[in-house]
Scaffold this motif. Structure first.
Motif, PDB file in Angstrom:
ATOM      1  N   LYS A  10     142.713  34.884  54.909  1.00 26.89           N
ATOM      2  CA  LYS A  10     143.491  35.463  53.809  1.00 26.89           C
ATOM      3  C   LYS A  10     143.547  34.514  52.621  1.00 26.89           C
ATOM      4  O   LYS A  10     143.497  34.941  51.463  1.00 26.89           O
ATOM      5  N   ALA A  11     143.635  33.201  52.894  1.00 22.39           N
ATOM      6  CA  ALA A  11     143.669  32.222  51.805  1.00 22.39           C
ATOM      7  C   ALA A  11     142.371  32.222  51.007  1.00 22.39           C
ATOM      8  O   ALA A  11     142.352  31.866  49.819  1.00 22.39           O
ATOM      9  N   MET A  12     141.276  32.640  51.648  1.00 20.11           N
ATOM     10  CA  MET A  12     139.987  32.756  50.968  1.00 20.11           C
ATOM     11  C   MET A  12     139.876  34.055  50.176  1.00 20.11           C
ATOM     12  O   MET A  12     138.857  34.309  49.535  1.00 20.11           O
ATOM     13  N   GLY A  13     140.899  34.899  50.253  1.00 11.55           N
ATOM     14  CA  GLY A  13     140.850  36.181  49.572  1.00 11.55           C
ATOM     15  C   GLY A  13     140.403  37.316  50.466  1.00 11.55           C
ATOM     16  O   GLY A  13     139.976  38.367  49.967  1.00 11.55           O
ATOM     17  N   SER A  14     140.470  37.127  51.777  1.00 14.27           N
ATOM     18  CA  SER A  14     140.080  38.154  52.755  1.00 14.27           C
ATOM     19  C   SER A  14     138.687  38.710  52.494  1.00 14.27           C
ATOM     20  O   SER A  14     138.507  39.914  52.257  1.00 14.27           O
ATOM     21  N   PRO A  15     137.649  37.841  52.512  1.00 12.99           N
ATOM     22  CA  PRO A  15     136.279  38.341  52.270  1.00 12.99           C
ATOM     23  C   PRO A  15     135.891  39.413  53.286  1.00 12.99           C
ATOM     24  O   PRO A  15     136.359  39.408  54.427  1.00 12.99           O
ATOM     25  N   GLU A  16     135.052  40.332  52.863  1.00 11.28           N
ATOM     26  CA  GLU A  16     134.653  41.456  53.713  1.00 11.28           C
ATOM     27  C   GLU A  16     133.886  41.007  54.950  1.00 11.28           C
ATOM     28  O   GLU A  16     133.847  41.730  55.944  1.00 11.28           O
ATOM     29  N   GLU A  17     133.283  39.824  54.877  1.00 12.80           N
ATOM     30  CA  GLU A  17     132.631  39.262  56.058  1.00 12.80           C
ATOM     31  C   GLU A  17     132.981  37.783  56.140  1.00 12.80           C
ATOM     32  O   GLU A  17     132.828  37.052  55.168  1.00 12.80           O
ATOM     33  N   ILE A  18     133.465  37.368  57.295  1.00 13.09           N
ATOM     34  CA  ILE A  18     133.813  35.966  57.505  1.00 13.09           C
ATOM     35  C   ILE A  18     133.141  35.492  58.784  1.00 13.09           C
ATOM     36  O   ILE A  18     133.258  36.122  59.839  1.00 13.09           O
ATOM     37  N   ARG A  19     132.413  34.419  58.682  1.00 11.45           N
ATOM     38  CA  ARG A  19     131.717  33.856  59.827  1.00 11.45           C
ATOM     39  C   ARG A  19     132.674  32.924  60.575  1.00 11.45           C
ATOM     40  O   ARG A  19     133.078  31.890  60.052  1.00 11.45           O
TER      41      ARG A  19
END
Length: 348
Positions: A68-77
């Motif tokens: 979430k701190a990253m902006g909730s990217p659509e894909e997170i590894r």
């Protein structure tokens, strides 16, 4: 031919080998190395995820928070180095899926950094629901936003050892005695004082694998965080910390090459310096106990005890091992390396 036989032949042919080469072969040789052939979790050693589920569960909450701190990217590894039997990630994803909801479940892609085929089979079964991908090195992890976790990984990076010999420094090596058995010695060539030598140090260890680790992280072109939990001093280079364990007992590091676990203390200060010099943000190192309490260890323990009152005492004792400064709470540290521009990570 045993690994010890191969080591003896190598030394007879080319002369004494550095401690780091010995560690590399004993732990990571693909045919006879310890991690490739004799996974000893729960037998030769036990790690935090096997002691208490709270450890992995809090890591799961941490992963969701940092996504979430990253902006909730659509894909997170989601990446784990050295996943063992999959216990940490099982607990992390169980609670992480609840905390992160459907959006996190859709975004999450699990990648395990594991070179051992035998361990991959164990991890594939344990984490089948997450459909993990496997790579052998961090450099092979696909591009994109990444959250990395590594528990007790840094301590098995091979270490070079340097010993003060009169007014000079020499590298510690492993050769053969008169009966062709393995023995510690010193290289003939003098060395420049190693990093962290100081005025009074007698022995200094340097894990050169840290340089490669930082280099791999720096080359990533998307936001990332990398959380490492391990043991060692916060602000000075370790001395002679090389040790070996077999069946839960400490044995000579030279006694059972490939059959016992080898480990060294982690130089967290050097890791932090390398990372900052490379342009990464560094949080910590922080004592493991304080890190886990900051993530909500006490509240999670209360929830578990309330739901399982018959097991309450065992749960409390297990969690206490992780948090108590007299046990693992102070000796183990957490450190987080991040790409620049992200807010401070949770727990630090």
């Amino acid at each position: 031919m045993t690994l010890k036989d191969r080591l003896i032949r190598l030394i007879e042919t080319g002369g004494p080998i550095p401690v780091s080469t010995y560690m590399q072969l004993c732990l990571h040789d693909t045919a006879q190395g310890y991690y490739a052939t004799r996974p000893g979790i729960g037998k030769d050693f036990i790690t935090a995820p096997e002691i208490s589920q709270i450890f992995g569960e809090l890591i799961g909450l941490w992963l969701v928070h940092e996504w979430k701190a990253m902006g909730s990217p659509e894909e997170i590894r989601i990446v784990e180095i050295g996943p063992g039997r999959g216990a940490l990630m099982q607990d992390a994803l169980r609670l992480g899926m609840v905390a992160g909801g459907e959006d996190f479940a859709k975004a999450m892609r699990l990648t395990l950094v594991e070179p051992s085929p035998a361990m991959r089979d164990i991890q594939r079964d344990a984490l089948a629901a997450a459909q993990p991908d496997f790579v052998s090195t961090l450099a092979e992890v696909p591009a994109g936003p990444m959250l990395l976790v590594a528990n007790e990984y840094l301590d098995c990076l091979p270490a070079r050892q340097f010993r003060r010999d009169g007014g000079s420094w020499r590298e510690c090596v492993i050769g053969l005695d008169a009966s062709r058995d393995l023995v510690f010695g010193l290289a003939a060539d003098e060395q420049a004082p190693p990093e962290g030598a100081g005025e009074t140090r007698a022995v200094v260890e340097v894990q050169t694998g840290m340089d490669l680790l930082v280099a791999d992280l720096v080359t990533r072109d998307a936001p990332f965080r990398a959380l490492f939990v391990d043991y060692g001093p916060s602000d000075k280079a370790p001395g002679d910390s090389l040790r070996s364990y077999k069946d839960g007992e400490q044995v000579s590091p030279l006694a059972l090459p490939g059959e016992s676990d080898l480990t060294v203390d982690v130089d967290f200060g050097r890791l932090a310096r390398l990372s900052r010099k490379a342009g990464l943000d560094v949080a910590g190192p922080a004592p493991q106990g304080m890190f886990l309490l900051g993530l909500g260890a006490q509240a999670r323990l209360n929830q578990l005890v309330k739901a399982n009152p018959d097991d309450g005492e065992a749960m409390f004792n297990a969690a206490q091992r992780l948090i108590d400064p007299k046990d693992m709470g102070e000796r183990f540290k957490a450190v987080c390396l991040s790409s620049s521009g992200l807010p401070a990570p949770a727990g630090f």
